[in-house]
Design a protein around this motif. Sequence first.
Motif, short mmCIF file in Angstrom:
data_model
loop_
_atom_site.label_atom_id
_atom_site.label_comp_id
_atom_site.label_asym_id
_atom_site.label_seq_id
_atom_site.Cartn_x
_atom_site.Cartn_y
_atom_site.Cartn_z
N TYR A 165 -8.51 45.74 -99.87
CA TYR A 165 -9.80 45.33 -99.30
C TYR A 165 -9.81 45.22 -97.78
O TYR A 165 -10.84 44.91 -97.21
N ASN A 166 -8.70 45.50 -97.14
CA ASN A 166 -8.75 45.65 -95.69
C ASN A 166 -9.23 47.05 -95.30
O ASN A 166 -9.58 47.29 -94.15
N GLY A 167 -9.24 47.98 -96.25
CA GLY A 167 -9.59 49.35 -95.94
C GLY A 167 -11.05 49.70 -96.12
O GLY A 167 -11.48 50.78 -95.70
N PHE A 168 -11.82 48.80 -96.75
CA PHE A 168 -13.24 49.07 -96.95
C PHE A 168 -13.97 47.75 -97.14
O PHE A 168 -13.36 46.70 -97.37
N GLY A 169 -15.28 47.79 -97.02
CA GLY A 169 -16.06 46.57 -97.23
C GLY A 169 -17.54 46.88 -97.31
O GLY A 169 -18.02 47.86 -96.71
N TYR A 170 -18.25 46.06 -98.08
CA TYR A 170 -19.70 46.20 -98.22
C TYR A 170 -20.40 45.22 -97.29
O TYR A 170 -20.01 44.05 -97.19
N LYS A 182 -8.51 58.77 -93.79
CA LYS A 182 -7.43 59.45 -93.08
C LYS A 182 -7.43 60.91 -93.51
O LYS A 182 -6.55 61.39 -94.24
N PRO A 183 -8.45 61.68 -93.08
CA PRO A 183 -8.55 63.07 -93.51
C PRO A 183 -7.50 63.97 -92.86
O PRO A 183 -7.18 65.04 -93.38
N ASP A 184 -7.01 63.57 -91.69
CA ASP A 184 -5.99 64.35 -90.99
C ASP A 184 -5.14 63.39 -90.18
O ASP A 184 -4.85 62.30 -90.65
N ALA A 185 -4.80 63.74 -88.97
CA ALA A 185 -3.94 62.88 -88.15
C ALA A 185 -4.69 61.70 -87.57
O ALA A 185 -4.08 60.75 -87.07
N ASN A 186 -6.03 61.72 -87.62
CA ASN A 186 -6.83 60.68 -86.98
C ASN A 186 -7.47 59.75 -88.00
O ASN A 186 -7.91 60.19 -89.07
N ASP A 187 -7.54 58.47 -87.66
CA ASP A 187 -8.31 57.51 -88.45
C ASP A 187 -9.80 57.76 -88.22
O ASP A 187 -10.23 58.08 -87.11
N THR A 188 -10.58 57.61 -89.28
CA THR A 188 -12.01 57.83 -89.20
C THR A 188 -12.75 56.71 -89.91
O THR A 188 -12.33 56.27 -90.99
N GLY A 201 -23.15 57.06 -90.69
CA GLY A 201 -22.45 57.24 -89.42
C GLY A 201 -21.00 57.61 -89.64
O GLY A 201 -20.40 57.25 -90.66
N ARG A 202 -20.45 58.34 -88.69
CA ARG A 202 -19.05 58.76 -88.77
C ARG A 202 -18.46 58.69 -87.36
O ARG A 202 -19.07 59.20 -86.40
N GLU A 203 -17.31 58.05 -87.23
CA GLU A 203 -16.69 57.89 -85.92
C GLU A 203 -15.19 58.12 -86.04
O GLU A 203 -14.50 57.45 -86.83
N VAL A 204 -14.67 59.09 -85.28
CA VAL A 204 -13.23 59.29 -85.20
C VAL A 204 -12.68 58.21 -84.26
O VAL A 204 -13.15 58.06 -83.13
N LEU A 205 -11.72 57.45 -84.74
CA LEU A 205 -11.26 56.27 -84.02
C LEU A 205 -10.18 56.60 -83.00
O LEU A 205 -9.42 57.57 -83.15
N SER A 206 -10.12 55.78 -81.98
CA SER A 206 -9.09 55.92 -80.94
C SER A 206 -7.83 55.16 -81.30
O SER A 206 -6.99 54.89 -80.44
N THR A 207 -7.67 54.80 -82.57
CA THR A 207 -6.51 54.03 -83.01
C THR A 207 -5.32 54.94 -83.27
O THR A 207 -5.46 56.14 -83.54
N VAL A 208 -4.13 54.35 -83.20
CA VAL A 208 -2.91 55.06 -83.59
C VAL A 208 -2.71 54.95 -85.10
O VAL A 208 -2.39 55.92 -85.78
N ASP A 209 -2.92 53.73 -85.63
CA ASP A 209 -2.76 53.49 -87.06
C ASP A 209 -3.58 52.26 -87.44
O ASP A 209 -3.06 51.15 -87.51
#
Length: 502
Positions: A165-170, A182-188, A201-209
């Motif tokens: 439940y840290n990975g999604f939420g309503y 995690k469709p590829d090397a980037n978090d989305t 909405g869709r946002e590619v994140l500037s996070t490492v992990d």
Amino acid sequence: MSRGCPTTTPATDSMSGGIVTTSISLADDGEYAALLNGKDLTVHLNPTASGFKEVQIVKVKEAGCRFLKISRPRFDVSYAHDSTIQDTSSRRLLCASDSRILVWNLEQLEQQVEIENIEPGALNIDFGADENEVIFFHAWNTKLTIFGLDNGRSHVIKNPKFSHYNGFGYRPQTGQLAILLKPDANDTLTIHESRSYELIGREVLSTVDAQGLKWSPDGRWIAIWDAASTGTKVLIFTADGQFFRSYTGLPESDGALDLGVRGIEWSPAAAHGSRSEILAVGKVDGTVDLLRSKTFTCLATLSHIFQIEQHSPCIWRERYAVGGMSLEYTESSSSSSFTTIPDTSTTLRGVSMMGFSHNGALLSTVDQTRPNIVWIWDLADTPLLISALVHEHAVRHVVWHHSNTQLLITTANGALPTVRNWSPHRPPYIVRVPVSRNESGRFDVRWLSSDGSESSRFWFGTPDDYVLGYIDPEEHGTARFQCFNTLTGQVAPGSHGAFMSR
């Protein structure tokens, strides 16, 4: 041990004498309980009533249920001014094995849905935004399937990063889904419309992990925190997934010494229409940054280092009472009470637990440097440490009551099943609870949400052995546990349940 709660033992098969696999599920609000014993499923309603209702046992189609869940309460929108009024007419129960998902109406225990031929190895199966949806995380996190129970439709979201439940939420109230992918090397981050799951909405994140996301209780913001190795990094997004701001620590902090974020927690929206005022950022270095939700700038930093100040907090130290068969708190005024108890169960460092009181006025924290201590902070005006509770073992749970200022604490003491109760208006209690010993000390505790009295009822136990009761204060500062009912895997031959009442 109080009267009315029988001593419990593991369930046994009356024919073979062998141990029967049992599983107990409690609703998040504590209002319902379900017990699965082999293929026998029993549901209990209104457990605090003297004449509590008990639904007859039904037979599931196969043993080996891996997920037993009760849907969360739905708040009646016709009472928008009072978000505590629940619509209890539509609660459901889910039981899922590796081959099928079964769903019952909770009130009548009538089977309503059966989903067959599911893929084995599911990582998580639960209800979705409400009782009309079931979410299914496939093996290896290849995809998430959402089943619509009322319309027979299903929706698929590929590449979820986590199944927990840290990975999604309503989103509170309106039900839009925010999920990390995690469709590829980037978090989305993607946001999906309620029910239709159309992409908002869709946002590619500037996070490492990215480590997780959390909606604010008022539904205005989504906060995402990055891996600790990147230093302090929390990203804030609007409800439709637009990037708003990032928090990377105090401007004067030395980035080379920044150990990063362990977890985050939002303060509650205390009343309907109010805002979540504070975002608490727990750090690996043992500090907590408190951010204002208007600007997401740091208003104060809490440090888990005891200092003698003009205002001295109340320090309560746990100790064995005379005879060594019970525990009690004694007040201490010395910083020597802050002894370090190494926590060998984890190698993680930093602030491991944070929780706000129902009105957001108080914050409880636990730091892994001293995992046996619960720190309690007053957040009014200048944040201030007002109390600390020091225990013999590492703390497992700290749970605030939903409507009044008190909390329950459990520790890793498996020899003495006890619960600790703290309130700002009186000395804290340590009370023995009549459940079986648990060698790991992993006891679960949760409040009954419908109870707002000072002697509020709560569940305490293990996955196979629960009691429901309350703490009854006695003279001379002592207290005892008063039991209402016991839920256990022990089922007598010919009986129709495992709920035992006094």
